[in-house]
Write a protein that holds these residues in place. Structure first.
Motif, PDB file in Angstrom:
ATOM      1  N   LEU A  29      -1.176   9.829   3.876  1.00 25.74           N
ATOM      2  CA  LEU A  29      -1.907  11.083   4.050  1.00 25.74           C
ATOM      3  C   LEU A  29      -0.998  12.289   3.936  1.00 25.74           C
ATOM      4  N   ARG A  30       0.318  12.078   4.134  1.00 25.48           N
ATOM      5  CA  ARG A  30       1.293  13.132   3.917  1.00 25.48           C
ATOM      6  C   ARG A  30       2.505  12.517   3.228  1.00 25.48           C
ATOM      7  N   GLU A  31       3.385  13.327   2.701  1.00 24.17           N
ATOM      8  CA  GLU A  31       4.442  12.822   1.831  1.00 24.17           C
ATOM      9  C   GLU A  31       5.484  11.989   2.565  1.00 24.17           C
ATOM     10  N   ALA A  32       5.787  12.301   3.811  1.00 22.79           N
ATOM     11  CA  ALA A  32       6.839  11.596   4.539  1.00 22.79           C
ATOM     12  C   ALA A  32       6.436  11.413   5.992  1.00 22.79           C
ATOM     13  N   MET A  33       7.202  10.554   6.697  1.00 24.91           N
ATOM     14  CA  MET A  33       6.973  10.309   8.131  1.00 24.91           C
ATOM     15  C   MET A  33       5.544   9.863   8.399  1.00 24.91           C
ATOM     16  N   ASP A  34       5.046   8.943   7.570  1.00 26.75           N
ATOM     17  CA  ASP A  34       3.676   8.478   7.729  1.00 26.75           C
ATOM     18  C   ASP A  34       3.608   7.001   7.382  1.00 26.75           C
ATOM     19  N   LEU A  35       2.564   6.349   7.872  1.00 29.25           N
ATOM     20  CA  LEU A  35       2.336   4.941   7.561  1.00 29.25           C
ATOM     21  C   LEU A  35       1.513   4.823   6.286  1.00 29.25           C
ATOM     22  N   ALA A  36       1.715   3.724   5.586  1.00 28.42           N
ATOM     23  CA  ALA A  36       0.979   3.497   4.354  1.00 28.42           C
ATOM     24  C   ALA A  36      -0.508   3.292   4.648  1.00 28.42           C
ATOM     25  N   VAL A  37      -1.344   4.008   3.935  1.00 28.04           N
ATOM     26  CA  VAL A  37      -2.774   3.710   3.930  1.00 28.04           C
ATOM     27  C   VAL A  37      -3.000   2.437   3.119  1.00 28.04           C
ATOM     28  N   VAL A  38      -2.281   2.327   2.021  1.00 34.11           N
ATOM     29  CA  VAL A  38      -2.209   1.120   1.200  1.00 34.11           C
ATOM     30  C   VAL A  38      -0.825   1.074   0.574  1.00 34.11           C
ATOM     31  N   GLY A  39      -0.241  -0.104   0.493  1.00 33.31           N
ATOM     32  CA  GLY A  39       1.011  -0.298  -0.231  1.00 33.31           C
ATOM     33  C   GLY A  39       0.873  -1.478  -1.166  1.00 33.31           C
ATOM     34  N   GLN A  82     -10.020  -8.885  -3.513  1.00 33.63           N
ATOM     35  CA  GLN A  82      -9.458  -9.864  -2.583  1.00 33.63           C
ATOM     36  C   GLN A  82      -8.951  -9.229  -1.290  1.00 33.63           C
ATOM     37  N   SER A  83      -8.680  -7.928  -1.306  1.00 32.50           N
ATOM     38  CA  SER A  83      -8.175  -7.247  -0.115  1.00 32.50           C
ATOM     39  C   SER A  83      -9.238  -7.235   0.982  1.00 32.50           C
ATOM     40  N   ARG A  84      -8.762  -7.115   2.242  1.00 28.71           N
ATOM     41  CA  ARG A  84      -9.672  -7.158   3.392  1.00 28.71           C
ATOM     42  C   ARG A  84      -9.421  -5.968   4.310  1.00 28.71           C
ATOM     43  N   PRO A  85      -9.564  -4.758   3.801  1.00 28.26           N
ATOM     44  CA  PRO A  85      -9.244  -3.587   4.620  1.00 28.26           C
ATOM     45  C   PRO A  85     -10.308  -3.297   5.662  1.00 28.26           C
ATOM     46  N   ILE A  86      -9.913  -2.499   6.637  1.00 29.60           N
ATOM     47  CA  ILE A  86     -10.839  -1.998   7.646  1.00 29.60           C
ATOM     48  C   ILE A  86     -10.982  -0.488   7.476  1.00 29.60           C
ATOM     49  N   SER A  87     -11.993   0.056   8.082  1.00 34.50           N
ATOM     50  CA  SER A  87     -12.144   1.513   8.152  1.00 34.50           C
ATOM     51  C   SER A  87     -11.579   1.994   9.480  1.00 34.50           C
ATOM     52  N   ASP A  88     -10.785   3.037   9.433  1.00 37.22           N
ATOM     53  CA  ASP A  88     -10.265   3.630  10.661  1.00 37.22           C
ATOM     54  C   ASP A  88     -10.119   5.128  10.450  1.00 37.22           C
ATOM     55  N   VAL A  89      -9.407   5.799  11.352  1.00 36.21           N
ATOM     56  CA  VAL A  89      -9.312   7.255  11.281  1.00 36.21           C
ATOM     57  C   VAL A  89      -8.506   7.712  10.070  1.00 36.21           C
ATOM     58  N   ARG A  90      -7.765   6.804   9.445  1.00 39.48           N
ATOM     59  CA  ARG A  90      -6.901   7.202   8.342  1.00 39.48           C
ATOM     60  C   ARG A  90      -7.561   7.010   6.985  1.00 39.48           C
ATOM     61  N   ALA A  91      -8.462   6.065   6.863  1.00 40.29           N
ATOM     62  CA  ALA A  91      -9.143   5.832   5.579  1.00 40.29           C
ATOM     63  C   ALA A  91     -10.268   4.830   5.783  1.00 40.29           C
TER      64      ALA A  91
END
Length: 297
Positions: free
Chosen positions: A185-195, A253-262
């Protein structure tokens, strides 16, 4: 917070003995442990600092055995190493995205993996590169494929008294290439929404994929392989149409969830886009490779 004992073992045997006492945790980089110690969270009775164990800070490449990474090797060392950048670009890219410059200069690869976060930026690169975890504990030493090391969010396969003593990554063969990217969600200091990480090997003189691995982060309880996408690429020419087909299969094949980030739907779209891009990038990396000489780098 209660009083915490601090120990600096000089050997693996001593570290195992200390950890076997219970309520003990390893300190290598400490970027996550120190935050938990400061927060109102359960804390260990004993912190075992393993940085001074001989060989734990070693980063070594050999064309036969591959890349040996000690448990005290920092993410900054990995991201900035010329051999890693040239032979394992996906790993250099993933390590270079974790946290900030300050964090990467302290945090270790082993610690990043032991946290077992589904969004860890080093996990998809190491999954596609075939990494194995070398462990030592009261029952002796053992080696686990990285896929077997992740059990769930925040859960790894370490047994009581056990610690990571190294990470081994096989040497790339022939026209091999790899790539990793994430969306945040931002360029640095953030967790991957998807990698997404990709590693592949092309035939010596043909545009055919002889070997392929695709790994996804932040779209399942653990980092996962996109095996259905791999199956339609192995042994085939990587045309734009086939790459697009594989990217769609990876998303399905991915199994994502919905949360506050995406939302889950947005994450699936990201998987498709990033898989296509990383496949194209890995192919370009493979085409640039020169034949490997039989000597240590």
């Amino acid at each position: 917070m209660h009083a915490i004992d601090y120990a600096i073992p000089g050997s693996v045997k001593e570290a195992v003995a200390l950890l076997s006492q219970g309520q003990a945790e390893v300190l290598a980089g400490g970027t996550d442990l120190l935050l938990r110690l400061k927060a109102d969270q359960p804390t260990p009775r004993l912190v075992v600092d393993v940085k001074r164990i001989p060989g734990f800070d070693e980063l070594r490449f050999d064309v036969r055995t591959g890349l040996a990474i000690g448990p005290a090797v920092t993410l900054a060392a990995l991201a900035g190493d010329p051999v890693v950048q040239r032979r394992y670009p996906a790993l250099a890219q993933g390590a270079g995205l974790v946290g900030s410059v300050q964090i990467r200069n302290r945090a270790t690869l082993a610690g990043n993996l032991c946290n077992a976060a589904p969004s860890a930026d080093t996990a998809p690169p190491l999954l596609v590169l075939g990494a194995r975890m070398r462990l030592a504990g009261p029952e002796g030493r053992r080696t686990l494929a990285l896929e077997e090391f992740f059990l769930g969010p925040g859960e790894n396969a370490l047994q009581p008294g056990e610690l990571v003593v190294g990470i081994q990554v096989p040497a790339p063969r022939g026209r091999s290439g790899s790539a990793y990217a994430r969306h945040t969600l931002r360029e640095a200091m953030d967790l991957a929404v998807v990698g997404v990480g990709v590693a592949l090997r092309l035939a010596p003189r043909r545009p055919v994929c002889e070997e392929i691995a695709i790994a996804l982060g932040a779209v399942a309880p653990t980092p996962m392989r996109a095996t259905q996408a791999e199956a339609v690429l192995e042994g085939e020419e990587l045309t734009p149409e086939r790459i697009a087909w594989a990217a769609g299969l990876a998303a399905a094949q991915s199994r994502p969830i919905s949360d506050v980030r995406a939302s889950a739907e947005y994450r699936r779209e990201l998987v498709e886009v990033l898989t296509r891009r990383m496949l194209e990038a890995a192919v370009e990396d493979a085409r640039r490779q020169r034949p490997t000489r039989r000597k240590a780098a």
